[in-house]
Design a protein around this motif. Structure first.
Motif, PDB file in Angstrom:
ATOM      1  N   ILE A   4      11.551   1.025   3.422  1.00 54.45           N
ATOM      2  CA  ILE A   4      12.949   0.858   3.002  1.00 54.45           C
ATOM      3  C   ILE A   4      13.736   2.135   3.268  1.00 54.45           C
ATOM      4  O   ILE A   4      14.828   2.314   2.738  1.00 54.45           O
ATOM      5  N   LYS A   5      13.182   3.004   4.084  1.00 53.04           N
ATOM      6  CA  LYS A   5      13.839   4.270   4.391  1.00 53.04           C
ATOM      7  C   LYS A   5      15.235   4.043   4.954  1.00 53.04           C
ATOM      8  O   LYS A   5      15.445   3.201   5.826  1.00 53.04           O
ATOM      9  N   HIS A  38       0.952   7.144   1.325  1.00 59.37           N
ATOM     10  CA  HIS A  38       1.802   7.871   0.399  1.00 59.37           C
ATOM     11  C   HIS A  38       2.770   8.781   1.131  1.00 59.37           C
ATOM     12  O   HIS A  38       3.843   9.098   0.624  1.00 59.37           O
ATOM     13  N   ALA A  39       2.403   9.215   2.313  1.00 57.43           N
ATOM     14  CA  ALA A  39       3.220  10.197   3.021  1.00 57.43           C
ATOM     15  C   ALA A  39       4.319   9.589   3.872  1.00 57.43           C
ATOM     16  O   ALA A  39       5.151  10.300   4.393  1.00 57.43           O
ATOM     17  N   SER A  40       4.359   8.282   4.016  1.00 57.91           N
ATOM     18  CA  SER A  40       5.236   7.668   5.012  1.00 57.91           C
ATOM     19  C   SER A  40       6.635   7.322   4.511  1.00 57.91           C
ATOM     20  O   SER A  40       7.450   6.843   5.267  1.00 57.91           O
ATOM     21  N   GLU A  41       6.912   7.529   3.235  1.00 63.93           N
ATOM     22  CA  GLU A  41       8.226   7.197   2.694  1.00 63.93           C
ATOM     23  C   GLU A  41       8.877   8.400   2.029  1.00 63.93           C
ATOM     24  O   GLU A  41       8.699   8.653   0.857  1.00 63.93           O
ATOM     25  N   PRO A  42       9.649   9.210   2.770  1.00 59.92           N
ATOM     26  CA  PRO A  42      10.272  10.380   2.181  1.00 59.92           C
ATOM     27  C   PRO A  42      11.441  10.064   1.256  1.00 59.92           C
ATOM     28  O   PRO A  42      11.810  10.879   0.432  1.00 59.92           O
ATOM     29  N   ASP A  43      12.059   8.903   1.386  1.00 58.29           N
ATOM     30  CA  ASP A  43      13.217   8.579   0.557  1.00 58.29           C
ATOM     31  C   ASP A  43      12.849   8.532  -0.914  1.00 58.29           C
ATOM     32  O   ASP A  43      11.806   8.010  -1.293  1.00 58.29           O
TER      33      ASP A  43
END
Length: 318
Positions: free
Chosen positions: A39-40, A245-250
Motif C-alpha cells: 500500500i506504499k 518486514h522490510a518491504s513497507e517503509p510507509d
C-alpha cells in the motif's frame, strides 16, 4: 568408495520405500513464498517476488485503483512488530529489521540481536521512543506494530495474499470487527472494500462491508483459513520474515497485489503497556472474525434483490 544409486523417474531404493522422509531440519530455512499487497504511496500494488503490478482502476485502467473489494480470509489475533535501530533506508541492499516479532510476544528466533526477551518489556515498545526525520522524539513507538491479514480475490480464493495493516489503520480494523460482531455476522462471510483515507498523509486503510459472499465462496474461504499457506501468512515462519518486514517503509516511525479493482491472477518493567489477553470468542465475535477474510475481488452476493435489500437496510449500508 560408496556406490551411488542414480535417480530415475520416481524410483526410490527399496530400503527407503517404507521410511517416512523427515526434512524438517532443512525446511526450517525454506522461506515461505506468497504474494503481498503493498500500500506504499496509497497505491495498491501486488508484489510477487521481484515482480510488482499496480492494481488498476476499473473506470480508468491508466490510473491506480483507490480501493479493492476482497474476501478477508483470516486476520492475526496478535500484532506483529518491527524495529530498525538505524531507521529504514529506501532502496538499501540490506533492509532487514534489527529485531522483529510475528506474534508480538517475543522476538523471532531468527533475530541475531534481540532487543529484549519479551516485547512487552522492551524499551522500544514504549510510546515516545520514535524519532522523526529531524531527530526529535515523537509520540509513536520505535518498534512499530502492524497486523497480518490474509485476503483474496473472491474469484480466486485459492491464491491468498498478505496485507500488512499499518499502525494508523489498526483502529479501523477493530471498528470493522465491532461492526460485524454487533450484527452477528462473520467478517470472512462478507465482501469487504478496502480503501484509503484520502485526508491522511500516510496510507491509512478503511474497511467497509459491501455484501455477503455466496455459500460456495464462503466455504472456500473457511477452507483456505485453515491452510498452511495462510497460517504462514498470519503467524509467520521461523526464518521467512525479514524481507517481508522490510518491504513497507510507509508509516514506520523509526529513527535516523474486480469491479472495485481488477486483481491480477508479565506486565512490562518499562512504561510499555502489557498486551491485553485475547478474550474467548463469542459466537458473534467468531462470526465477525470470519468476515474480514474475504476481501479481494468481485463478490458473489445474495441473488434475491428483496432479501439483500432488506439485509442492507438493516445493516445500514449506503
Amino acid at each position: 568408495m560408496a556406490n551411488i544409486i542414480p535417480f530415475g523417474g520416481d524410483n526410490v531404493p527399496a530400503y527407503l520405500q517404507n521410511t517416512q522422509a523427515d526434512n524438517s531440519d532443512l525446511l526450517a530455512y525454506a522461506g515461505a513464498s506468497f504474494p503481498v499487497m503493498s500500500i506504499k504511496g496509497k497505491v495498491f500494488t501486488l508484489v510477487r517476488g521481484d515482480e510488482r503490478q499496480v492494481v488498476p482502476n476499473p473506470k480508468d485502467p491508466e490510473s491506480p485503483a483507490t480501493s479493492i473489494t476482497v474476501a478477508v480470509i483470516k486476520v492475526s489475533p496478535n500484532k506483529s512488530k518491527t524495529y530498525y535501530a538505524n531507521g529504514f533506508t529506501e532502496g538499501a541492499e540490506d533492509n532487514k529489521p534489527t529485531c522483529f516479532s510475528n506474534d508480538g510476544i517475543k522476538p523471532d528466533s531468527s533475530v541475531a540481536n534481540p532487543q529484549c526477551k519479551t516485547c512487552a518489556a522492551c524499551k522500544w515498545n514504549a510510546f515516545g521512543t520514535a524519532r522523526g526525520d529531524n531527530g526529535q522524539m515523537g509520540r509513536g513507538k520505535a518498534c512499530s506494530d502492524f497486523i497480518r491479514m490474509a485476503i483474496a480475490d473472491m474469484t480466486n480464493i485459492d491464491e491468498p495474499i498478505l496485507l500488512r495493516v499499518p499502525p494508523a489503520s489498526i483502529k479501523a480494523v477493530g471498528e470493522y470487527g465491532k461492526w460485524c460482531a454487533h450484527r452477528g455476522v462473520p467478517y470472512n462471510a462478507l465482501a469487504t472494500r478496502i480503501g484509503f483515507d484520502m485526508q491522511q498523509a500516510t496510507p491509512r486503510l478503511t474497511f467497509k462491508a459491501m455484501g455477503f459472499l455466496d455459500q460456495d465462496t464462503y466455504m472456500k474461504v473457511k477452507e483456505a483459513a485453515d491452510s498452511e499457506v495462510v497460517s504462514s501468512m498470519i503467524y509467520g515462519m521461523q526464518h521467512d520474515s525479514a524481507a517481508e518486514h522490510a518491504s513497507e517503509p510507509d508509516d514506520i516511525p523509526q529513527t535516523v497485489v474486480k469491479p472495485e479493482a481488477s486483481m491480477p491472477k508479565a506486565k512490562p518493567a518499562t512504561p510499555a503497556p502489557a498486551p491485553e489477553p485475547v478474550p474467548a470468542s463469542t459466537p458473534a465475535q467468531q462470526a465477525a472474525d470470519d468476515i474480514i477474510a474475504r476481501a479481494m475481488g468481485t463478490p458473489k452476493v445474495v441473488s434475491k434483490e428483496e432479501d439483500l435489500g432488506a439485509v442492507l437496510d438493516d445493516l445500514g449500508f449506503e
